[in-house]
Each structure stands twice: as structure tokens, then as C-alpha cells.
Design a protein around this motif. Sequence first.
Motif, PDB file in Angstrom:
ATOM      1  N   LEU A   1       4.648 -36.070  13.698  1.00 46.83           N
ATOM      2  CA  LEU A   1       4.633 -35.856  12.264  1.00 46.83           C
ATOM      3  C   LEU A   1       5.522 -36.916  11.608  1.00 46.83           C
ATOM      4  O   LEU A   1       6.717 -37.019  11.927  1.00 46.83           O
ATOM      5  CB  LEU A   1       5.145 -34.453  11.933  1.00 46.83           C
ATOM      6  N   ALA A   2       4.936 -37.709  10.714  1.00 48.23           N
ATOM      7  CA  ALA A   2       5.647 -38.853  10.122  1.00 48.23           C
ATOM      8  C   ALA A   2       6.213 -38.495   8.763  1.00 48.23           C
ATOM      9  O   ALA A   2       5.528 -37.915   7.915  1.00 48.23           O
ATOM     10  CB  ALA A   2       4.702 -40.051  10.002  1.00 48.23           C
ATOM     11  N   PHE A   3       7.495 -38.871   8.546  1.00 44.92           N
ATOM     12  CA  PHE A   3       8.179 -38.715   7.263  1.00 44.92           C
ATOM     13  C   PHE A   3       8.522 -40.113   6.735  1.00 44.92           C
ATOM     14  O   PHE A   3       9.570 -40.674   7.083  1.00 44.92           O
ATOM     15  CB  PHE A   3       9.458 -37.890   7.427  1.00 44.92           C
ATOM     16  N   PRO A   4       7.663 -40.692   5.903  1.00 47.23           N
ATOM     17  CA  PRO A   4       7.984 -42.011   5.338  1.00 47.23           C
ATOM     18  C   PRO A   4       9.174 -41.897   4.377  1.00 47.23           C
ATOM     19  O   PRO A   4       9.262 -40.952   3.578  1.00 47.23           O
ATOM     20  CB  PRO A   4       6.710 -42.404   4.593  1.00 47.23           C
ATOM     21  N   TYR A   5      10.070 -42.847   4.451  1.00 52.67           N
ATOM     22  CA  TYR A   5      11.234 -42.880   3.566  1.00 52.67           C
ATOM     23  C   TYR A   5      10.952 -43.842   2.412  1.00 52.67           C
ATOM     24  O   TYR A   5      10.597 -45.012   2.629  1.00 52.67           O
ATOM     25  CB  TYR A   5      12.472 -43.337   4.325  1.00 52.67           C
ATOM     26  N   LEU A   6      11.121 -43.355   1.187  1.00 53.86           N
ATOM     27  CA  LEU A   6      10.927 -44.168  -0.011  1.00 53.86           C
ATOM     28  C   LEU A   6      12.238 -44.247  -0.780  1.00 53.86           C
ATOM     29  O   LEU A   6      13.033 -43.294  -0.781  1.00 53.86           O
ATOM     30  CB  LEU A   6       9.833 -43.569  -0.905  1.00 53.86           C
ATOM     31  N   ASP A   7      12.474 -45.387  -1.431  1.00 50.01           N
ATOM     32  CA  ASP A   7      13.706 -45.537  -2.201  1.00 50.01           C
ATOM     33  C   ASP A   7      13.586 -44.866  -3.560  1.00 50.01           C
ATOM     34  O   ASP A   7      12.570 -44.227  -3.872  1.00 50.01           O
ATOM     35  CB  ASP A   7      14.089 -47.016  -2.338  1.00 50.01           C
ATOM     36  N   ALA A   8      14.614 -45.012  -4.383  1.00 51.37           N
ATOM     37  CA  ALA A   8      14.650 -44.324  -5.673  1.00 51.37           C
ATOM     38  C   ALA A   8      13.551 -44.798  -6.611  1.00 51.37           C
ATOM     39  O   ALA A   8      13.174 -44.084  -7.544  1.00 51.37           O
ATOM     40  CB  ALA A   8      16.018 -44.521  -6.331  1.00 51.37           C
ATOM     41  N   ALA A   9      13.024 -46.009  -6.375  1.00 51.77           N
ATOM     42  CA  ALA A   9      11.935 -46.515  -7.205  1.00 51.77           C
ATOM     43  C   ALA A   9      10.570 -46.117  -6.660  1.00 51.77           C
ATOM     44  O   ALA A   9       9.544 -46.489  -7.233  1.00 51.77           O
ATOM     45  CB  ALA A   9      12.027 -48.038  -7.312  1.00 51.77           C
ATOM     46  N   GLY A  10      10.549 -45.381  -5.543  1.00 54.58           N
ATOM     47  CA  GLY A  10       9.289 -44.954  -4.946  1.00 54.58           C
ATOM     48  C   GLY A  10       8.666 -45.983  -4.029  1.00 54.58           C
ATOM     49  O   GLY A  10       7.525 -45.818  -3.593  1.00 54.58           O
ATOM     50  N   GLU A  11       9.417 -47.035  -3.699  1.00 53.68           N
ATOM     51  CA  GLU A  11       8.918 -48.076  -2.800  1.00 53.68           C
ATOM     52  C   GLU A  11       9.376 -47.784  -1.369  1.00 53.68           C
ATOM     53  O   GLU A  11      10.453 -47.203  -1.158  1.00 53.68           O
ATOM     54  CB  GLU A  11       9.419 -49.448  -3.237  1.00 53.68           C
ATOM     55  N   PRO A  12       8.570 -48.172  -0.367  1.00 51.16           N
ATOM     56  CA  PRO A  12       8.954 -47.888   1.018  1.00 51.16           C
ATOM     57  C   PRO A  12      10.284 -48.530   1.400  1.00 51.16           C
ATOM     58  O   PRO A  12      10.535 -49.700   1.089  1.00 51.16           O
ATOM     59  CB  PRO A  12       7.797 -48.489   1.840  1.00 51.16           C
ATOM     60  N   MET A  13      11.153 -47.754   2.040  1.00 53.69           N
ATOM     61  CA  MET A  13      12.372 -48.319   2.615  1.00 53.69           C
ATOM     62  C   MET A  13      11.996 -49.127   3.843  1.00 53.69           C
ATOM     63  O   MET A  13      11.092 -48.746   4.592  1.00 53.69           O
ATOM     64  CB  MET A  13      13.359 -47.220   3.004  1.00 53.69           C
ATOM     65  N   THR A  14      12.692 -50.228   4.041  1.00 52.79           N
ATOM     66  CA  THR A  14      12.412 -51.081   5.190  1.00 52.79           C
ATOM     67  C   THR A  14      13.713 -51.410   5.918  1.00 52.79           C
ATOM     68  O   THR A  14      14.812 -51.183   5.411  1.00 52.79           O
ATOM     69  CB  THR A  14      11.723 -52.384   4.760  1.00 52.79           C
TER      70      THR A  14
END
Length: 835
Positions: free
Chosen positions: A55-68
Motif C-alpha cells: 500500500l503506497a502513501f505518496p508524500y506531497l509538500d505544502a504546495a501539493g507537489e510530490p516530495m522528492t
Amino acid sequence: MSLTPGHRADLAKSGLTDATIIAAGLHSILDSSRVRELLGDYLSRTTANKMGACLAFPYLDAAGEPMTFANGDGTQHPFVRLKPSAPRTDKKNKDRKIKYESPAAGPCRAYLPPWTRAALADPTVALLITEGEKKALCADQHGLPCVGLGGVWAWQKKRDRDADGKGTGPRELIPDLDGVAWPGRKVFITFDSDLTDKLDVQWAEYHLADVLRQCGADVRVVRLPAEPDGSKNGLDDYLVLHGPDELRKLVAAAVAPARPTGGDDRPKIIIGTDQYRVNAEAIAALAAGANVYQRGNMLVRAVRTETDPDPNAVVRRPPGSPVVRPLPPPLLRELFTRCARWVQLRGKPEKQEEVPAHPPEWCVSAVHVRERWPGIRHLEAVVDHPVILRDGTILGANGYDPRSQLLVSVPAGLRITVPDRPTPADLAAAVAAIDDVIQNFPFEKPEHRAAWFAGLLTPLAWFAFDGPAPLLLIDGNTRGCGKGLLADVIALIVTGRRFPVMSYTADKEELRKKITSLAMEGERLVLLDNLAGAVGNDVLDMALTADRWKDRVLGVNKVFDGPLNVAWYATGNNVQLHADTSRRCSHCRIETQHERPELRDDVKYKDLRAHVREYRGPLLSAALTILRGWFAAGTPRHNLAPWGSFEGWSGVVREAVVFAGLPDPGETRLALQTTADRDAMTMSAMIDAMERMDPDRKGLTAAGIIDAVRKPSDRPPEWFEDLKSAVEELCGKLDGRVLGYRFRAFARRNFGGRMIDRAPGVSSNNSARWIVKSVGGPARAGSSPVSPASPAPAPTGDAGDTGDDPAQPGNAKGAKPTRRRFKNDDREHDQRGAK
């Protein structure tokens, strides 16, 4: 993206709705190669296959962009945490299953649910913090903004380890959390109900609360109860079983965090008569456990301004501005108790026992007055925006950077995108993006627009060059033409807030005190708003050509000797500057033909400040792209005329502006100096009149000139009014001695190819006689060389300025400027300067 039935059931058990699942982008991964791609090659193919569907939990920053994060080969990968269907066994603990997997090369990140992101920049919104993504999502969907942690210790940056493997050094928030607006925010830490049985979790909760309190948050802890059958409750469990209203009751009853009773990892300091040892151990404990810095011979801390600014402050700062504050002795004593356990030995030597004690006053005082604290980090400045360093790299990661000695605190949600090697098209697009917001300002000349661009780039490039930067004067021909708005565009792009404003005063002593306060508080941008009258004196001139300041601290027996990292800006209408101040200014002139320019409605953006705030990220990215492009191109030079006292700034910011295709912003200073040098214009008028009064060049006394002004003939010559105006401008009153002093001050200075000099011999009453000469004529015996022309430019292209240091003002009481960039050096004296 789809979910397996098992994963959908797992999420439903945590009370997550389909809308929340979709908004969070949760999905199942069945391909083991994709699992290894996301987590790293530390997993063998066999292990990845055995873990089954994840089960994948993508992390997004405060602007809604993917964290890398950067992998070992430098490539960027998305940060995704996985929950395997068949967890693998921990190699270090065979009885433990690893329920969640994180990228091996990735740092700790904070999980920001969809509806929580918008709350991070608003400190009036209460925030929950919990462990786990599902728990945070569940609270978030019930209208309770919540940040999820990947573990109870996943909120802090990685710390150094001592010889025993224990963590050492101050505890700092990870960048994702450091960018949250904490001052004044209510925060509720909500860990699982079995916390009371886990000492390690208790300490994680306590230290997290302690760090957040230091950031200005009002922290409480929520105690989730276990169920009657003894089963554990997490935040999601409690919401599913009892609902959000019951949780709000627990939040309302939250308590202040208490120090756990066992497992205290603070160092122990035994109070004794050997004060040197106790003081040294206190400093070591402070260095290992507190976010304290040394700056300008003082212990300091970094804070953010309150919501309601102090009306009596030297600088009027917008709420939330970062500021450096000296650490007072009472707070130092409190930090001592936070960083160490203080005990005294009581009883006879054979039966001594350790008794808890307060840090002694003599220790607090001795440590506080030291000017050097081994192990305490040096602080150059606090910045809340990315900056470019002298190697061309962009520093934007939150936290303390030991290379530059900068403390970075970029707000959450600010997304910066800068190409590593910007192309000419990238540079043109960057200039166009910034031009879009200033297109309706009536710049007098293209060079004035370029000067504004230089003012925008200056704070971003400040730590990429040595020395100070010139003041940017935004000068208009009438009120309401947009000077303040044009200045605010710079501040809003760089900091996201309007300018901190300081009032200018001609009182040198008062101005010196204000500048000392600016230096101590680490102010980065200051606006002198609505200048009026004659502006400039030797104290202001010192500040404009110095990046280090030394002065006595008001009210205490202490001297501040540290960096002055202020980028200066000013606004006014037809500002009249003194000559020495004018050469320290870059000029941005706007002229409008409108009688009431504030009523214009033909502008593109009706609320420009709101537009800049909304698009701050792209605009700031554009400004950084210009600087990065110049560095990536090899820092090319354009044979620009030198600018004395500002060689470092000229060699970076001016060059970058010209590299971007804009005119040289330095061209504006010559016209400014011509109009600003009132002495030069007045002396030119005086010389014209003296030539007519004394065509045979026999010489005139100062007293004779005063008498001619006081007692004009019935039909005064046409030049009489010019003479009278020149005398009144130079002297302020009709006084022959004052005029004589002024003549001696200007003797043999070049004014448009002419100068005044003493005539051979003296008058009948032993007064000096003054004549007009051409520059280049024979000098009288014992005279000094002719001063360079003013305001005509010297061959160096710097209006006769060769970068001289300003003279120290007579009443500045020890304020000493330098033009070398201040760098701390805490090595022993005989080792300093060693390579």
C-alpha cells in the motif's frame, strides 16, 4: 491507480472515505521491481517479492507537489512510504516486523494530508501531530488538521553521535516541519494510548514539544484512553469508535507535556568550587542540547516577531519576521536546566548523596559574559528565503548550514524551481516573468529599471560576494506614483512580507543606536520610507559601506562586534542626498505625467501586492534563475566601470543583471551624484560670482564677500542674487568666519575645471584672500594636490571615488565599520589565519 481488496479494507478500518483515499493518491503496488525502485536496492528481489502487494502513501509538500529525494546517483525520486502485505523481519530484532518501509536514501519527511496543507502557513489554525499516515488522514477528513510522522522520532534531523553512540547536538525539526508557521500556534501531540508503557515514546513526545515551544508554539499533549477491554487506541481507532466530537473534548482537556521520570539522557553537572569545570561543562551541555548561537560576542537565539508588532521598535516589522535576540541571563539559566541535570553533593564524604539543585548564579553570569563559547554554533544571519552562495549553489533547505553559518527557515508551501544550467531562453523567460509585475511603473530610463532588478537580486546574492551593497533609492517626481508599492514588490518576492520600515533621522547619535539595533537583531532588509529634506550623514555613510558593525550596546556594559547584513532601500520624492551618501546609492527613478497617479485604473493588476504574494514562488524562482544562470555560465565579465566600496556587489549582482540582457544599473549613480551634490552646485555658483566680482584675480576676503551681500548697491549686478543664494546655502547665515571655514574646506577642489585657492599674501587685516583658478594651473607653495572633479567622473568611472573607507564620525562613540565580510573564527589566537 487502484487498490487491492485487502488494502481497501485496511483503509476502511481506519475510517478513510473514498474521497480521502483519492485526494491522498493512495494506491496498491503489485510489481516488486517498482517496490525496489521506490525504496532502493537494499531490498533483494526475493525479499521484495515476499513482501507481496504494498500500500503506497505518496508524500506531497505544502504546495501539493510530490516530495522528492536524491538517490545515491544524484537522481531525484519521489518520496513514497509503503505498507507491505507481508512485512519482513527486522534483522536487528527478530521479534519485530517492519510494518512500514521508507526509501533507504531518503531523509525523514512529514506526511501532510490534503486539507492540512493550507493550514500550515496560518498560525491561527490549531494543528495535531501524530504517528502514521492513516491516523493523520483520518483526522484531516474530520476537519482536524494533522501532520503525520513516519515514527515518533521522525520529526528531528539526524544528529551526530558521540563515542558511546549517543546523539549529541541540538535537536532540530526536519525541513518539512521547520517551514511551518509555529509562533502562537496551538499544537496538540497525539500519540497512541500505550505511550505510558513506552519510555522511548514519552521522551520523543517531550523533546518534540520542547523544540516546538522554542519555535513559539503553544504545545499540549492529548492522552488517548485505551478501550475498556484494554485494547490500544490510535488516533484513527479513537475517531472510528467515538467520533470527532469526543476527540475534540480530549483536545480541550489536553495538558502541558511533562518530563518523563526515567531514562533521563541529560548530562549531569555536579556543582563544586572548581568554577572553571562547572562553567565548561555548562557550555558543553548548552552546545549539545540547545538551539543557541553565538554572534557578535553574544549568545543569541532566533525567534519570529509577534502577531502584534511593538510600536516602539526601531524597525516596524510585519508579524512572523525572523529576528535574532540576545539571550538574557534568566533564559540562559532556564536553558541550563533543559540541557543538564544539576546536582550538589550533600553529607559526609563517606555518605555523600546527590541532591537536585538550581544552576548557580555565578555560573550563569560567567558563561553569559564570555565572548567565546567553544562548541556553540556561529550565526551569520537568519534567512527565510533561498539564497545563492559564492560557489553558485542555491541554499534552500531548512535548518542550520555550517558552511555559510546561515539559519534557513523557508515557509512551507514555497516551491522553488530553478534549472541547474539555465539556457538563454530560461533567462529571457525569468526576466519577462518579473517584468510582468512591474510593467506599469513609469521608469524614467531603462537603467532605472535595471537598478530595480539589481535591488531584487541583492538580498538573494548577499552571501555570494564580499562587502556591502549600495542603497537602492526609489525616487519619484510626485507623491502617489508608486514608490512604496515598487519597493514592496521586492520584499514580497524575497520574503513574502512587506518591508520592515525604519524612520530616518538626521540625529547622528540616534541613527547610530538604530543601526546598532539592526545589526544585533540580524535584520536583512530595511526600508527608509518617504525621505524628506537633505538626507545623509557620516553615520549613514558608514553603515552603507560596512558589513560589520562595532558599537556599545545600549543600557548594558557590553560591545556588539558582529555582522551587519542589511540590504538598504529608500523611497522619496525628488530626494536630496548629500554628496558622500549619493555615491553609495543605486538610483531607480520613476516619473509620471499623471496629476493624480494613485487614481490610475489602466494597470494590469489592480491588487499587485496580492498577485505577488500568490505567485511568489515563480517570481522568486525567476530571480534565482538569473543569478544561477550567471554562475552556471562561468561568471562572465562585461567590462563594467568600477564602483568603489561595492566591488564585491558589483562583481556579482551588476554582472548578473547585465548578463540577463539588462542595462548596467551602475549608470544611474552618475546622474544621481550630479543632482545630489549640493555643495558642488553651490560652489560652482559661488565661483561664477567671484570671477565677476574679481575679474583681475587680486583676491577676495570672506568678510568682503559677506559685506557685498549685506550692503548691495542701489543697482546690484545681475549675478548678485546667485552670490547671495550661494553664501546663504554655504553658511546658513551671513558670517565671514563661517564662509572662511567653508572656503578652506573646499580649497583646490575641482568644480567643473575651476577651483578656489588662496592668493599670495594677505589682506591689510591679515585675512586670507581667495581667487579663482583653472585646474591644472601652477600650485601655490605648500598646497595639496588638486582634488578630483566632482561630480564629473574620474577616469576610473567612479566619479572620483576609489573606494575609500569613510571617516569615523566624531560622535559615533566607537562605531567602527569595515568592508571585509565578517567571518567567525573560534580557533586559538596563534592559529588564526592558518590555512
